[in-house]
Design a protein around this motif. Structure first.
Motif, PDB file in Angstrom:
ATOM      1  N   SER A  29       0.529  -1.113  -0.249  1.00 20.15           N
ATOM      2  CA  SER A  29       0.039  -0.045  -0.196  1.00 20.15           C
ATOM      3  C   SER A  29       0.931   1.333   0.089  1.00 20.15           C
ATOM      4  CB  SER A  29      -1.215  -0.187   1.136  1.00 20.15           C
ATOM      5  OG  SER A  29      -0.359  -0.073   2.846  1.00 20.15           O
ATOM      6  N   ARG A  30       2.199   1.651   0.212  1.00 23.22           N
ATOM      7  CA  ARG A  30       3.085   2.030   0.070  1.00 23.22           C
ATOM      8  C   ARG A  30       4.065   2.182  -0.908  1.00 23.22           C
ATOM      9  NH1 ARG A  30       0.152   6.038   3.537  1.00 23.22           N
ATOM     10  NH2 ARG A  30      -0.428   4.515   4.834  1.00 23.22           N
ATOM     11  N   PRO A  31       3.933   2.377  -2.081  1.00 20.60           N
ATOM     12  CA  PRO A  31       4.425   1.964  -3.441  1.00 20.60           C
ATOM     13  C   PRO A  31       5.599   2.184  -3.509  1.00 20.60           C
ATOM     14  CG  PRO A  31       2.573   3.344  -4.044  1.00 20.60           C
ATOM     15  CD  PRO A  31       2.547   3.308  -2.885  1.00 20.60           C
ATOM     16  N   TRP A  52       7.982  -0.036  -6.069  1.00 19.91           N
ATOM     17  CA  TRP A  52       8.356  -1.145  -5.679  1.00 19.91           C
ATOM     18  C   TRP A  52       7.894  -1.202  -7.079  1.00 19.91           C
ATOM     19  CZ3 TRP A  52      10.405  -3.195  -2.481  1.00 19.91           C
ATOM     20  CH2 TRP A  52      10.681  -2.605  -0.390  1.00 19.91           C
ATOM     21  N   ALA A  53       6.894  -1.844  -7.318  1.00 15.02           N
ATOM     22  CA  ALA A  53       6.204  -2.475  -8.464  1.00 15.02           C
ATOM     23  C   ALA A  53       7.305  -2.404  -9.993  1.00 15.02           C
ATOM     24  CB  ALA A  53       4.709  -1.803  -9.181  1.00 15.02           C
ATOM     25  N   ALA A  54       7.676  -0.656 -11.111  1.00 17.08           N
ATOM     26  CA  ALA A  54       8.242  -0.754 -11.837  1.00 17.08           C
ATOM     27  C   ALA A  54       9.408  -0.449 -11.384  1.00 17.08           C
ATOM     28  CB  ALA A  54       7.266   0.883 -12.460  1.00 17.08           C
ATOM     29  N   ALA A  74      11.026 -10.050  -3.812  1.00 20.77           N
ATOM     30  CA  ALA A  74      11.346 -10.981  -2.492  1.00 20.77           C
ATOM     31  C   ALA A  74      11.604 -11.449  -0.979  1.00 20.77           C
ATOM     32  CB  ALA A  74      11.463 -12.346  -3.309  1.00 20.77           C
ATOM     33  N   LYS A  75      12.431 -10.517  -0.786  1.00 18.43           N
ATOM     34  CA  LYS A  75      12.886 -10.291   0.505  1.00 18.43           C
ATOM     35  C   LYS A  75      12.081  -8.460   0.627  1.00 18.43           C
ATOM     36  CE  LYS A  75      17.377 -12.193  -0.199  1.00 18.43           C
ATOM     37  NZ  LYS A  75      18.779 -12.193  -0.061  1.00 18.43           N
ATOM     38  N   ASN A  76      11.329  -7.923  -0.040  1.00 18.77           N
ATOM     39  CA  ASN A  76      11.060  -6.480   0.697  1.00 18.77           C
ATOM     40  C   ASN A  76      11.975  -5.539   0.773  1.00 18.77           C
ATOM     41  OD1 ASN A  76       8.132  -7.106   0.478  1.00 18.77           O
ATOM     42  ND2 ASN A  76       7.668  -6.608   2.461  1.00 18.77           N
TER      43      ASN A  76
END
Length: 121
Positions: A29-31, A52-54, A74-76
């Motif tokens: 929720s916090r990209p 995080w996404a792109a 994967a590891k955040n």
């Protein structure tokens, strides 16, 4: 969201360090993930950020070409590889998470505890 920063230390000018920031909780929720730095009596300034996404990145002019931000979904975790360090890079470095990109620290509601980077001349 909880953030745990690590990797700071003492390094000579011209050297390198790698900072790490492990995130837990509702990070989806916090990209935006960012690294800021601050010296006593000065503002906390944005150094670099990544989505995080792109994986879209941003770098402050002062670190372009020397710092590299990356993320491991994967590891955040988010990393800041710092090279060609100068004494001007000495600061406490903080990782932060926000819902949208901004250079303003107030846009980032979650912060790690800070890790000190000292560059000796």
């Amino acid at each position: 969201v909880q953030l745990q920063a690590s990797g700071g230390g003492l390094v000579q000018a011209g050297g390198s360090l790698r900072l790490s920031c492990a995130a837990s909780g509702r990070t989806f929720s916090r990209p935006v993930m960012a690294w800021f730095r601050q010296n006593p009596g000065k503002e906390r300034d944005l150094v670099a950020s990544v989505t995080w996404a792109a994986g879209t990145t941003y770098y402050a002019d002062s670190v372009k070409g020397r710092f590299n931000i990356s993320r491991d979904n994967a590891k955040n975790a988010v990393y800041l590889q710092m090279s060609s360090l100068t004494p001007e890079d000495t600061a406490v470095y903080y990782c932060a998470v926000g819902g949208f990109w901004s250079t303003n620290k107030n846009a980032y509601p979650y912060w790690g505890q800070g890790t000190l980077v000292t560059v000796s001349s």
